[in-house]
Design a protein around this motif. Structure first.
Motif, PDB file in Angstrom:
ATOM      1  N   TRP A  29      45.954  41.409  33.335  1.00 15.53           N
ATOM      2  CA  TRP A  29      46.310  40.041  33.713  1.00 15.53           C
ATOM      3  C   TRP A  29      46.415  40.008  35.233  1.00 15.53           C
ATOM      4  O   TRP A  29      46.912  40.965  35.828  1.00 15.53           O
ATOM      5  N   PRO A  30      45.996  38.952  35.882  1.00 16.24           N
ATOM      6  CA  PRO A  30      45.993  38.915  37.367  1.00 16.24           C
ATOM      7  C   PRO A  30      47.373  38.638  37.960  1.00 16.24           C
ATOM      8  O   PRO A  30      47.576  37.684  38.699  1.00 16.24           O
ATOM      9  N   LEU A  31      48.336  39.496  37.635  1.00 12.06           N
ATOM     10  CA  LEU A  31      49.701  39.293  38.121  1.00 12.06           C
ATOM     11  C   LEU A  31      49.818  39.422  39.637  1.00 12.06           C
ATOM     12  O   LEU A  31      50.625  38.733  40.255  1.00 12.06           O
ATOM     13  N   LEU A  34      48.758  36.124  41.178  1.00 11.23           N
ATOM     14  CA  LEU A  34      49.770  35.115  40.854  1.00 11.23           C
ATOM     15  C   LEU A  34      51.010  35.322  41.718  1.00 11.23           C
ATOM     16  O   LEU A  34      51.518  34.385  42.334  1.00 11.23           O
ATOM     17  N   PHE A  75      41.719  33.948  43.192  1.00 12.04           N
ATOM     18  CA  PHE A  75      42.220  33.158  42.074  1.00 12.04           C
ATOM     19  C   PHE A  75      41.061  32.508  41.319  1.00 12.04           C
ATOM     20  O   PHE A  75      40.985  32.572  40.085  1.00 12.04           O
ATOM     21  N   GLU A  78      38.903  35.053  39.414  1.00 11.30           N
ATOM     22  CA  GLU A  78      39.598  35.480  38.199  1.00 11.30           C
ATOM     23  C   GLU A  78      39.508  34.405  37.114  1.00 11.30           C
ATOM     24  O   GLU A  78      39.313  34.719  35.935  1.00 11.30           O
ATOM     25  N   LEU A  79      39.642  33.141  37.500  1.00  9.37           N
ATOM     26  CA  LEU A  79      39.506  32.052  36.532  1.00  9.37           C
ATOM     27  C   LEU A  79      38.095  32.006  35.934  1.00  9.37           C
ATOM     28  O   LEU A  79      37.921  31.856  34.717  1.00  9.37           O
ATOM     29  N   MET A  90      44.387  32.470  28.157  1.00 12.47           N
ATOM     30  CA  MET A  90      44.748  33.131  29.411  1.00 12.47           C
ATOM     31  C   MET A  90      44.350  32.261  30.597  1.00 12.47           C
ATOM     32  O   MET A  90      45.104  32.132  31.558  1.00 12.47           O
ATOM     33  N   TYR A  94      47.094  30.903  33.208  1.00 13.49           N
ATOM     34  CA  TYR A  94      46.963  31.328  34.604  1.00 13.49           C
ATOM     35  C   TYR A  94      46.777  30.125  35.529  1.00 13.49           C
ATOM     36  O   TYR A  94      47.408  30.039  36.581  1.00 13.49           O
ATOM     37  N   SER A  98      49.719  29.077  38.111  1.00 12.92           N
ATOM     38  CA  SER A  98      49.357  29.153  39.525  1.00 12.92           C
ATOM     39  C   SER A  98      49.592  27.832  40.240  1.00 12.92           C
ATOM     40  O   SER A  98      50.232  27.796  41.294  1.00 12.92           O
TER      41      SER A  98
END
Length: 112
Positions: A29-31, A34, A75, A78-79, A90, A94, A98
């Motif tokens: 997950w792109p923590l 974020l 961002f 990743e989307l 997800m 996200y 965001s």
């Protein structure tokens, strides 16, 4: 304008260190992005509320450092990756965290 470039370089290095550390956790997950964008929004809120009239501080820290620290391009990549993989839940989470989180963080920062 050197202060903008200097701030951006420092911000980018901080973002790189945080992202590198977070990748070691191997969370799918792109923590990192974020976290970076939410904290950047919060800090920009603080700066805007307290130093909007000081162009030197805003150029160095607001545009430079926080511009280099936060990352709208990562961002979006990743989307798009989530869309390509059809990870719609997800993607929605996200996207929502965001944008809504960034606005709320900026407002909270402006209250300080």
């Amino acid at each position: 304008m050197i202060n903008v470039g200097l701030g951006a370089a420092i911000g980018a290095v901080i973002r790189y260190v945080i992202t590198s550390w977070w990748k070691k956790l191997r969370i799918d997950w792109p923590l990192a992005t974020l976290f970076i964008n939410i904290t950047g929004s919060f800090l920009l809120g603080i700066l805007t509320n307290n130093f909007a009239s000081n162009s030197s501080i805003m150029l160095l820290f607001g545009i430079g450092l926080l511009g280099g620290y936060t990352t709208f391009s990562t961002f979006n990549v990743e989307l798009i990756s989530m869309m390509d993989e059809k990870r719609w839940g997800m993607f929605a989470l996200y996207f929502g965290l965001s944008y809504l989180g960034g606005v709320i963080a900026a407002i909270c920062g402006m209250m300080i």
